[in-house]
Design an enzyme around this catalytic site. Structure first.
Site, PDB file in Angstrom:
ATOM      1  N   GLY A 296       0.824  -1.205   0.000  1.00 26.41           N
ATOM      2  CA  GLY A 296       0.000   0.000   0.000  1.00 26.41           C
ATOM      3  C   GLY A 296       0.853   1.248   0.000  1.00 26.41           C
ATOM      4  N   THR A 297       2.138   1.011   0.174  1.00 23.48           N
ATOM      5  CA  THR A 297       3.114   2.084   0.324  1.00 23.48           C
ATOM      6  C   THR A 297       3.378   2.835  -0.972  1.00 23.48           C
ATOM      7  OG1 THR A 297       4.566   0.200   0.144  1.00 23.48           O
ATOM      8  CG2 THR A 297       4.348   1.182   2.297  1.00 23.48           C
TER       9      THR A 297
ATOM     10  N   ASN B 245       7.441  10.184  -4.693  1.00 25.77           N
ATOM     11  CA  ASN B 245       6.127  10.381  -5.306  1.00 25.77           C
ATOM     12  C   ASN B 245       5.301  11.211  -4.338  1.00 25.77           C
ATOM     13  OD1 ASN B 245       3.247  10.017  -5.760  1.00 25.77           O
ATOM     14  ND2 ASN B 245       3.789   8.498  -7.293  1.00 25.77           N
TER      15      ASN B 245
ATOM     16  N   GLY C 189      13.163   7.384   4.506  1.00 23.08           N
ATOM     17  CA  GLY C 189      11.869   6.724   4.705  1.00 23.08           C
ATOM     18  C   GLY C 189      10.794   7.696   5.168  1.00 23.08           C
TER      19      GLY C 189
ATOM     20  N   GLU D 131       6.686   5.895   8.210  1.00 20.33           N
ATOM     21  CA  GLU D 131       6.415   5.838   9.643  1.00 20.33           C
ATOM     22  C   GLU D 131       6.531   7.191  10.334  1.00 20.33           C
ATOM     23  OE1 GLU D 131       7.951   1.396  10.745  1.00 20.33           O
ATOM     24  OE2 GLU D 131       9.459   2.818  10.084  1.00 20.33           O
TER      25      GLU D 131
END
Ligand code: FES
Ligand code: FES
Lengths: 169, 725
Positions: free
Chosen positions: B464-465, B613, B684, B687
């Protein structure tokens, strides 16, 4: 037991164990696996389909109860190309993992009809319609469809855009 | 050939000069149409011919398992087998375990442990038989409550925090608790297993295939080369699918025993029990500060739990170690071995609860001193990592705080609580800083460039990332192809091993592997163009060097060109401290009569290097903020005090945020390139959004109505109790 019903505008018959839920009949017997099982207990909305135009949690209903019914699943929302609502979900990123998405789409389709027909919700100021698709109405009416990816902003934007065009449902 | 890179230092910016203009854009997900039409195939969707159906059965208590009626159950209509095999696993493997988790069915270490699998001709028959199976346990009571046992481990101590606290004009010493929480991806854990000779294929819901393959092989006692895993679409993970889980091992065993495919899907209530939870925490926060708010001491001691045999310990304080400068420090965890269901990684293990509570304490301190909470953070940003003295690769906290405050309209805020009232509702605002360690792992990827376009292959997952989207963009940018000319294939262990999805490292790690694979192809294309790779421009399927221009198809001459990239973390992750940063702001309304809290708006400003993105990154942050709302207000597992079992183990009783709980969310990214984070300069983002988000909400509750809730979540009863004081 024998069962005849219409699924996505196609007549279907099944000889089916009476314990089979509508959801499992669609998924495991008719191989329409777009509808998803998130809980099997009516708690998440991933299994939402339209039965005679109304949205229901298909995990909470036995298939054999649907003799003669017209069922529409996510696969039946589009005819070849994605429908405007489906396209709007893509454009607004109304999903991430996509697992709740078929349920969101069927639920939104049913919800827009409910509001057009003047059904009140917990967010409505009174019991006599008509009601507008305010953010509060939309959020309230879509809160039976959980999205753990938390795509509510995109889901809401997609529904509102589609409802605004008036021809997508 | 392979282009290998060990990231030991800074990378040079390349993508900026590339011509396709695809990287960083808000490209729609290439997998989007499949997902909105119901065509994407998830683990439980594709049932092979002749498939049997399995249902796991849970232990009702502790200790040795006795089965009362296995023969009768075997004789029930449609039932094929009642399997109790020593290779079945106690709970899901921990992330990156790479080996089997604790195994066995003879005895239960926690209530809810899967100890049998019933297999039948249909799901309905299997479910019925599983419910009919009578299991008894004879185990006595075991420790299940925090405080019941001796702890393991001690926090790290630097300087003398006690003395700093005694001397400081402003000091805070408070204890917070957070309950167990669960990932609850909407897709329950599922596996379909089948054997061809001694080769096993399992379609399953997993985040990290290269590790999962070894975990499954080790669980079964077979060669990993004989295991193929498929997970092209995964219905969410959030840590819960990092390791191989009970259903996959059981399905493989059953498929072997029966000689036919077997599907096992965990019931939603089983997912709550058998998949690792976020540990409950008790956290003691001590802060010592001078009159200006400058910290001299910082203490965050956390008590967490896990089952015996599990190596995972919720790393509550891992960001506290570098968040704020203070000479005197006591920071770390103590572990209690409790017989609750196993604990493991749930979205942002560590920071999700650690930064949240640290940031609540910072708010308390700001309030005590009487300075603005944003200002308190700004005054305590360290120049270098306070633990190791190494520099930060980049430090964007100040900019995030200032930009976030501006976007939110923070300057209008009344300094004191209980300043604004609308009818029954108290209105207030709160904020929090966000920190999340940045990690790179190891990954490989392959690109095949043909006249038709590029095909990218890696066993990486998209949970889903947005992996399908960003890998499309990375390959398209580097090879000068529009998105439609790039096909990304994921989730199959026959492809080169990616990093897996977890720890927010997937995009940067696997993305860089794809980037390297593309560089290898670029080098060959440049050679064919007879120019340096640096002078090569690739755009829309055309190569340009100086005044020479050739269509890629001609350059390829009908053949396929392969590139293979391999990236791994090197010294760049020890020479400098790498982290992502952000700032959360929230406005809440608290009902003076009922104690109900409504979040009215939220804003998050984040810095995570290059955003690959814009659309999918934003959605990830929406997820983080929303999880913060859940953590602050509603989420929490209730463990039975007698046997530790999870009382509220379903989606009706465990309350995650629903549509109506989530207000408009403002998410903003700061423009950043982190040269230490690899060639893409990207960190990242999956999270960061949850780290501290709940603190902004909790601090806003205090600002609204003066109630400080220190036992999460801030349910109406707890808020109301404070309002009555
Ligand atoms: S699967 Fe039907 S509501 Fe969850
Ligand atoms: S898109 Fe993943 S649960 Fe909604």
């Amino acid at each position: 037991m024998n069962l005849s019903f219409t699924v996505n505008r196609r007549a279907r018959t099944l000889d089916i164990d009476p314990r089979v839920s509508l959801l499992d009949a669609l998924r495991d017997h008719l191989h329409l696996t777009g509808s998803k099982k998130g809980c099997d207990h009516g708690q998440c909305g991933a299994c939402t389909v339209l039965v005679n135009g109304r949205r229901i949690n298909s995990c909470l209903s036995l298939a054999v109860m649907h003799e003669g019914d017209e069922i529409v699943t996510v696969e039946g929302l589009s005819d070849g190309a994605p429908s405007p609502l489906q396209a709007a979900f893509v454009k607004h990123d109304g999903f991430q993992c996509g697992f709740c998405t078929p349920g969101q789409l069927c639920s939104a389709t049913g919800m827009l009809d409910e509001i057009a027909e003047g059904w009140p919700s917990h967010a409505s100021a009174d019991l006599d319609g008509p009601y507008e698709l305010t953010q509060a109405e939309l959020s309230e009416r879509m809160s039976g469809n959980l999205c753990r990816c938390s795509c509510y902003p995109g889901i809401n934007a997609a529904i509102r855009e589609t409802a605004g065009t008036g021809d997508a449902t | 050939m392979t282009l290998d890179l060990k990231v030991d230092g800074q990378s040079e910016e390349r993508a900026e000069a590339f011509a396709q203009g695809l990287l960083g854009t808000a490209l729609d997900r290439p997998d989007g149409v499949l997902k909105v039409t119901g065509a994407a195939v998830y683990a439980a969707d594709d049932v092979p011919e002749g498939c049997a159906y399995g249902m796991l059965v849970r232990a009702p208590g502790f200790g040795a398992i006795e089965v009362g009626n296995a023969d009768e159950v075997r004789a029930m209509p449609g039932v094929l087998a009642v399997i109790r095999d020593k290779r079945m696993v106690r709970n899901a493997a921990q992330g990156t375990a790479n080996a089997a988790p604790v195994q066995g069915v003879d005895s239960a270490d926690y209530v809810g442990q899967p100890v049998a699998l019933v297999v039948a001709e249909s799901f309905e028959a299997a479910r019925h038989a599983a419910q009919a199976l009578q299991l008894r346990t004879d185990g006595g009571p075991l420790p299940v409550n925090p405080g019941d046992v001796e702890t393991e481990g001690e926090p790290d101590t630097t300087g003398d925090l006690d003395a700093a606290m005694a001397e400081a004009p402003h000091r805070l010493d408070v204890t917070y608790t957070t309950p167990s929480m669960t990932s609850a991806p909407m897709e329950p854990h599922a596996a379909v297993a089948w054997w061809e000779g001694d080769a096993l294929t399992v379609r399953s819901a997993l985040q990290m295939l290269k590790y999962n393959r070894n975990e499954l092989a080790d669980s079964l006692g077979i060669d990993p080369a004989k295991v193929r895993l498929l997970a092209p679409y995964v219905g969410g993970g959030f840590g819960s699918k990092l390791g191989i889980a009970a259903e996959a091992v059981a399905a493989a065993i059953a498929a072997q025993d029966l000689g036919r495919p077997v599907r096992v899907v965990q019931h939603r209530r089983q997912v709550f029990e058998t998949v690792t939870r976020r540990s409950e925490t008790r956290q003691r926060l001590r802060l010592a500060a001078d009159r200006t708010g400058k910290l001299s001491g910082i203490g965050q001691e956390a008590w967490v739990s896990n089952l015996p045999g599990e190596v995972f310990q919720e790393p509550v304080t891992q960001a506290t170690a570098f968040a704020y400068g203070a000479v005197h420090r006591v920071i770390g965890e103590r572990l209690e071995r409790l017989h609750r269901p196993a604990a493991g990684s749930v979205r942002a293990p560590g920071e999700a609860v650690g930064v949240t509570i640290l940031e609540c304490a910072m708010d308390e301190l700001a309030n005590d001193i009487g300075i603005d909470p944003v200002e308190l953070r700004l005054r305590n940003i360290p120049d270098t990592d306070p633990e190791g003295g190494i520099p930060f690769s980049s430090h964007m906290l100040a900019e995030a705080l200032k930009t976030g405050a501006r976007r939110f309209g923070w300057s209008d805020r009344a300094p004191k609580p209980r300043a604004r009232r609308e009818g029954e509702w108290w209105i207030g605002t709160g904020m929090s800083a966000a920190f999340r360690v940045n990690v790179m792992m190891e990954a490989e990827a392959r690109i095949a460039l043909s006249p038709e376009g590029a095909v990218v292959e890696t066993d990486m997952t998209d949970i889903g990332t947005g992996t399908y989207a960003i890998l499309t963009q990375i390959a398209g940018e580097a090879l000068g192809l529009p998105a439609e000319k790039v096909e990304v294939r994921l989730g199959d262990t026959t492809y080169p091993p990616g990093s897996g999805s977890g720890g927010s490292w997937g995009a940067a790690t696997t993305g860089n592997a794809v980037w390297l694979a593309a560089q290898e192809i670029r080098a060959e294309l440049a050679r064919r163009m007879e120019c340096g790779e640096g002078e090569l421009t690739l755009k829309d399927g055309t190569a340009t060097c100086g005044n020479r221009r050739v269509a890629l198809a001609d350059l390829l001459d009908g053949a396929t060109l392969e590139g293979h990239g391999h990236i791994e973390a090197g010294d760049a992750f020890s020479k400098v401290r790498q982290s992502t940063f952000g700032a959360h702001f929230a406005e809440v309304a608290v009902n003076d009569v009922t104690g109900e809290v409504r979040v009215r708006r939220m804003s998050g400003t984040f810095a995570a290097g290059r955003i690959l993105n814009e659309k999918t990154a934003r959605s990830q942050c929406h997820g983080g903020l929303t999880w913060g709302i859940g953590m602050a207000l509603t989420e929490g597992m209730v463990h039975d005090r007698r046997d530790g079992h999870i009382v509220n183990r379903d989606l009706a009783e465990y309350h995650m945020a629903v549509n109506a709980d989530v207000p408009p969310l403002d998410v903003h990214f700061l423009e950043e390139r982190d040269p230490w984070a690899g060639p893409l300069m990207s960190k990242g983002i999956g999270e960061l959004g949850i780290c501290g988000a709940a603190a902004a909400v909790l601090n806003a509750i205090h600002h609204a109505c003066g109630v400080r809730v220190r036992d999460l979540p801030a349910t109406p009863d707890r808020v109301l109790a404070g309002l009555e004081e």
